[in-house]
Structures are given as structure tokens and as C-alpha cells.
Motif scaffolding. Sequence first.
Motif, PDB file in Angstrom:
ATOM      1  N   ASP A 134      -3.958  13.811   0.175  1.00 55.23           N
ATOM      2  CA  ASP A 134      -4.538  15.146   0.131  1.00 55.23           C
ATOM      3  C   ASP A 134      -3.897  15.980  -0.972  1.00 55.23           C
ATOM      4  OD1 ASP A 134      -2.080  16.076   1.062  1.00 55.23           O
ATOM      5  OD2 ASP A 134      -2.782  16.470   3.093  1.00 55.23           O
ATOM      6  N   ASP A 135      -4.226  17.261  -1.034  1.00 50.68           N
ATOM      7  CA  ASP A 135      -3.773  18.089  -2.157  1.00 50.68           C
ATOM      8  C   ASP A 135      -2.277  18.387  -2.113  1.00 50.68           C
ATOM      9  OD1 ASP A 135      -3.780  19.802   0.015  1.00 50.68           O
ATOM     10  OD2 ASP A 135      -4.814  21.437  -1.023  1.00 50.68           O
ATOM     11  N   GLN A 136      -1.620  18.034  -1.006  1.00 48.00           N
ATOM     12  CA  GLN A 136      -0.163  18.193  -0.918  1.00 48.00           C
ATOM     13  C   GLN A 136       0.579  16.874  -1.094  1.00 48.00           C
ATOM     14  OE1 GLN A 136       1.358  21.387  -0.515  1.00 48.00           O
ATOM     15  NE2 GLN A 136      -0.765  21.873  -1.066  1.00 48.00           N
ATOM     16  N   GLY A 137      -0.161  15.799  -1.313  1.00 48.91           N
ATOM     17  CA  GLY A 137       0.465  14.496  -1.518  1.00 48.91           C
ATOM     18  C   GLY A 137       0.603  13.654  -0.275  1.00 48.91           C
ATOM     19  N   ARG A 138       0.045  14.101   0.850  1.00 47.26           N
ATOM     20  CA  ARG A 138       0.140  13.342   2.097  1.00 47.26           C
ATOM     21  C   ARG A 138      -0.913  12.239   2.115  1.00 47.26           C
ATOM     22  NH1 ARG A 138       0.859  18.993   4.407  1.00 47.26           N
ATOM     23  NH2 ARG A 138      -1.392  19.109   4.019  1.00 47.26           N
ATOM     24  N   ILE A 139      -0.490  11.030   2.416  1.00 48.65           N
ATOM     25  CA  ILE A 139      -1.405   9.897   2.447  1.00 48.65           C
ATOM     26  C   ILE A 139      -2.493  10.136   3.500  1.00 48.65           C
ATOM     27  CG2 ILE A 139      -0.130   8.536   4.143  1.00 48.65           C
ATOM     28  CD1 ILE A 139      -0.660   6.063   2.370  1.00 48.65           C
ATOM     29  N   ASP A 140      -3.704   9.693   3.197  1.00 47.73           N
ATOM     30  CA  ASP A 140      -4.847   9.854   4.089  1.00 47.73           C
ATOM     31  C   ASP A 140      -4.845   8.704   5.101  1.00 47.73           C
ATOM     32  OD1 ASP A 140      -7.342   9.799   5.327  1.00 47.73           O
ATOM     33  OD2 ASP A 140      -8.437  10.376   3.527  1.00 47.73           O
ATOM     34  N   PRO A 141      -4.614   8.971   6.389  1.00 47.51           N
ATOM     35  CA  PRO A 141      -4.527   7.878   7.365  1.00 47.51           C
ATOM     36  C   PRO A 141      -5.832   7.115   7.545  1.00 47.51           C
ATOM     37  CG  PRO A 141      -4.417  10.021   8.465  1.00 47.51           C
ATOM     38  CD  PRO A 141      -4.320  10.284   7.004  1.00 47.51           C
ATOM     39  N   VAL A 142      -6.974   7.789   7.405  1.00 51.63           N
ATOM     40  CA  VAL A 142      -8.256   7.088   7.524  1.00 51.63           C
ATOM     41  C   VAL A 142      -8.439   6.131   6.352  1.00 51.63           C
ATOM     42  CG1 VAL A 142     -10.758   7.377   7.588  1.00 51.63           C
ATOM     43  CG2 VAL A 142      -9.278   8.982   8.830  1.00 51.63           C
ATOM     44  N   ALA A 143      -8.111   6.601   5.150  1.00 52.67           N
ATOM     45  CA  ALA A 143      -8.210   5.740   3.968  1.00 52.67           C
ATOM     46  C   ALA A 143      -7.225   4.583   4.060  1.00 52.67           C
ATOM     47  CB  ALA A 143      -7.950   6.558   2.709  1.00 52.67           C
ATOM     48  N   LEU A 187       0.847  -1.185   0.000  1.00 56.66           N
ATOM     49  CA  LEU A 187       0.000   0.000   0.000  1.00 56.66           C
ATOM     50  C   LEU A 187       0.884   1.236   0.000  1.00 56.66           C
ATOM     51  CD1 LEU A 187      -2.642  -1.041   2.695  1.00 56.66           C
ATOM     52  CD2 LEU A 187      -2.791  -1.321   0.224  1.00 56.66           C
ATOM     53  N   ALA A 188       0.589   2.172  -0.896  1.00 60.33           N
ATOM     54  CA  ALA A 188       1.360   3.409  -0.983  1.00 60.33           C
ATOM     55  C   ALA A 188       0.424   4.551  -1.328  1.00 60.33           C
ATOM     56  CB  ALA A 188       2.458   3.292  -2.049  1.00 60.33           C
ATOM     57  N   GLY A 189       0.822   5.756  -0.964  1.00 61.48           N
ATOM     58  CA  GLY A 189       0.018   6.916  -1.291  1.00 61.48           C
ATOM     59  C   GLY A 189      -0.035   7.179  -2.786  1.00 61.48           C
ATOM     60  N   ARG A 190      -1.089   7.822  -3.202  1.00 61.96           N
ATOM     61  CA  ARG A 190      -1.282   8.127  -4.622  1.00 61.96           C
ATOM     62  C   ARG A 190      -0.109   8.896  -5.207  1.00 61.96           C
ATOM     63  NH1 ARG A 190      -5.595  12.435  -5.019  1.00 61.96           N
ATOM     64  NH2 ARG A 190      -3.765  13.664  -4.452  1.00 61.96           N
ATOM     65  N   ASP A 191       0.523   9.746  -4.403  1.00 60.79           N
ATOM     66  CA  ASP A 191       1.602  10.599  -4.906  1.00 60.79           C
ATOM     67  C   ASP A 191       2.983  10.074  -4.550  1.00 60.79           C
ATOM     68  OD1 ASP A 191      -0.372  12.172  -5.894  1.00 60.79           O
ATOM     69  OD2 ASP A 191       0.026  13.917  -4.644  1.00 60.79           O
ATOM     70  N   ARG A 192       3.115   8.747  -4.362  1.00 57.24           N
ATOM     71  CA  ARG A 192       4.445   8.189  -4.088  1.00 57.24           C
ATOM     72  C   ARG A 192       5.374   8.436  -5.273  1.00 57.24           C
ATOM     73  NH1 ARG A 192       1.286   6.404  -7.772  1.00 57.24           N
ATOM     74  NH2 ARG A 192       2.042   4.628  -8.989  1.00 57.24           N
ATOM     75  N   HIS A 193       6.673   8.340  -5.012  1.00 55.78           N
ATOM     76  CA  HIS A 193       7.663   8.538  -6.076  1.00 55.78           C
ATOM     77  C   HIS A 193       7.720   7.296  -6.959  1.00 55.78           C
ATOM     78  CE1 HIS A 193      11.598   9.168  -8.020  1.00 55.78           C
ATOM     79  NE2 HIS A 193      11.382  10.460  -7.782  1.00 55.78           N
ATOM     80  N   MET A 194       8.015   7.503  -8.227  1.00 50.66           N
ATOM     81  CA  MET A 194       8.064   6.407  -9.191  1.00 50.66           C
ATOM     82  C   MET A 194       9.131   5.368  -8.837  1.00 50.66           C
ATOM     83  SD  MET A 194       9.772   8.624 -12.246  1.00 50.66           S
ATOM     84  CE  MET A 194      11.305   9.530 -11.977  1.00 50.66           C
ATOM     85  N   ALA A 195      10.153   5.750  -8.058  1.00 50.88           N
ATOM     86  CA  ALA A 195      11.184   4.789  -7.670  1.00 50.88           C
ATOM     87  C   ALA A 195      10.601   3.644  -6.850  1.00 50.88           C
ATOM     88  CB  ALA A 195      12.292   5.487  -6.887  1.00 50.88           C
TER      89      ALA A 195
END
Length: 463
Positions: free
Chosen positions: A210-219, A183-191
Motif C-alpha cells: 500500500d501507499d505506506q509500504g505495507r505488503i498486501d495480504p490478499v496479493a 516473496l517480499a513486499g515491493r517496499d522491502r529494504h535493499m538489505a
Amino acid sequence: MDAGRDGGTDAREAALRQAYGHALDWLASLSGRRVPARASVEEIVRALGAELPAGPSTPADVVDLLATACEPGLTAFPSGRFYGFVVGGTEPAALAADWLVSAWDQNCVMRAVSPSYAAAEDIAGAWLLDLLGLPGDSAVGFTTGATMANFTCLAAGRDAVLRRAGVNVARDGLAGGPGVRVLAGRDRHMAIDLALRYLGLGEPELVPADDQGRIDPVALRRALAAGGHRPTIVVLQAGDIHSGAFDPFAETIRAARDADAWVHVDGAFGLWAAASPAYAHLTAGCAEADSWATDAHKTLNVPYDCGLAVVRDPFALRAAMGLRGDYLIQDAQGDPVDKVPELSRRGRAFTVWAALRSLGRSGVADLVERLCRHARAFAAGIAGIEGASVLNDVVFTQVCAAFGDDERTGRVLARVLDDGTAWISGSTWHGRRVMRISVSNWSTTDEDVTRALDAIRRACASA
């Protein structure tokens, strides 16, 4: 042709002196030269000569040809005005140490074979753990960069979560075992995706951010609950490549722990926030993860290449990366070879030791804070340009800006590169064309930032 020992020594000294002179000329040119390269690949090929000579050449002449032919095709990455990627310069002690690394020519595999390297790696690793606020008994491996550091850490995590499920990956491989969820955030780095592909784990399951790329802890907690009891790895990030934002570590790691997941933090440039009292709050809770990846050739400013793979459980890292050979002289307490993928490798820890010894604790903190101050200056300067907007919360060293619609932003970017004063490249963030500024070089000055901002203003005026 046999030049003999004396002749060979003389030739070596002459070549080194030639290289030294060219290196000093290159470094001296950085303050005034255009940042983009002036020549094309084809022009450099012609200057170097595409045909292999029939006979030997004098080493000093070869060095001279290489330096003079390549100089027009060099990008001034070490300049204080390169902001296109997260690219550090080379801190002076680290640069000089790197010259020694090449001269010493150590294959830094085993403690018994190169005790000096092993000592430098032990010390530098301990210093890094202390500066970054990570568990002091963690294992530290020196890789080529953050991509391989992520690979190394995720390999340890993959094997560990499968070991809990009764699978011995080293013996049996992945076939037949339960699939590993990542599981990774939507805005993780391609590496991260690349490392997972290398490891046979496929694409990660993406969690909203969120809009800054921080993963949503509830999700994230919902996604973990939906996966049942499958072996799971959670990937978090310290420093989004566009916004510089940091994931909320305390909440996300708590959720991952409840699901018995391995937690890995990709902190290629942002993990160094922990070394600064002013920015350490960005990494609060990060030390509770299982592994961390970062680069020394980014924020710390050692020469390419140098990544750092840190794993809380030394056994897990050794189980994933270690090897045995009858001809190797291996130490019972472990060797550098047990912590990274490469067998033969360069003495990267020498340069990290030199940079840390030169800067000291306060110098590393000052370096981080200076980079962040320059990023804020860029944001303030761009915000004052008519029609420009800063799109991210500037919390660390990254600035994303737009100059109207995508077409105009693209024109501004092109004109900045044509100007040559600075290298600032573009990206696409949240579906929008942006100028992405990464401040990463120890040598960047207030004047460098002012000159770059003036170039941006000129580009805007003509776009």
C-alpha cells in the motif's frame, strides 16, 4: 626495538590515557558542534600522512595524531541532531562496556574458551527474546548488523525449506535442487536483496504494497497460490525505511503458513516497538514468524557493530551456521560459533547486556517512546511550515516530507546540510524527492528537535 614488558606496559597506559582524553573531548563537543564533517578525505589523508614511516612511533603520539588529524573529518553521528539514516548513538553503559570489550580482547567463539562471553550472550539473548515478545526457546546470534542478521536468518530458512523438499544443502549445495521462491513486499529494504544475492537465491518476487509500504495480504495469498508447491520463503518487515509502517503480520503469516512457507521478519529498527506497551500493537502477530532480524546499534543504541539474528528453531540455525574443527573445543549444547557466519568475532553481547542492564525493561520502553515522540514533533513542526507536507503516517520513528516540487525539496535539503545544525538527508519515495528524518538517538532532546526544525525553516525561507 624491544621495549620490554615494563616499557610496553607504560606505553600502553600512556596511549590509553591519551585516547581517553580525546574521547571525552569528542563527546563534550557533540552538543555544540556542526553535525557534518568539516574536512574532506584528501585533507584528512594529508593530516594523517600517506607515507608509511621507516621506523616505530610512540603509541601515545600515534593516538594523538589520529585523534587530532581525524577530528575535522568526523560526522557527529552520536549527536542528538543526526537524523540522516537510522543511526543510533551509544548509550553510556554500552560505550563503557565496549571499551572493556577491546581491552579484554576475547575471541568469542566457544563457551569453553570465553565462558564470560558465553554467559553474557546467554543472558542478553534471553532478555532480548523477552523484551521483543519472541519465543523463549529461539536461538539468538550476534552479527555485525541487520544485513548479516537477515543473511543468517534467510540461510536457516533456505536450508529448512529445501530440507522439507528432500535436499541437503550443506552436503549437496543448491545445484540440482528445486528453486527457492522468495516473496517480499515491493517496499522491502535493499538489505534483503543483498542477503538473497549472497545466498544464491536471486531477486525476490515482489508483492504489491500500500501507499505506506505495507505488503498486501490478499496479493500475497494469490502469489503464494500461484507458486504451486515450490519451497518458499516470505519476507515481511517491521518498520518501513521511509514510512516506519509495519506489515499486517497476523494475516500475512497465516497465508504463509497455509502454503508451508518459512516466514522471516526484517525488523532492523522497528522490531523494538514490541518492547513498548504503547507501540507493541504494531508487532501484533509478528512472534508467529520463523525468524527475525534487528539491530542493537539502531534503536537500542549500542556501539557499532551489532545485529541480532533470531531463529525460532535452534536446530535450523545451527544446521545452517554451525561448523566442526578438530582443534576447536566445542560444547555439546552449542557455542556462539554455531549461530552466526563469523568464526572470529568481537564480544558484541557484552555491550547489549550492558545497555539492557542499564536501561531495564522500563528504560527500553521509555527509549522507544521518546524516539517516537520526537518523530511526531518533527511531523507537527514541518506540517506548520508553508508549502511543506508530511507524506507518511507517522506511526514510529520515521518522517518523510516534501517542500513543494522535487527541485525545491532538493534545495531545502542542501541548505539544511550547509547550515550544519542537523544532518537530515534525502531520498526518493514513490517517485518523489523527500526529506527523510530518522529519529534513532537516545540523546536527542526536545531542544535538539527544536533546533533542527529551526534549521529546516531557515532552509525553506531561502529556498
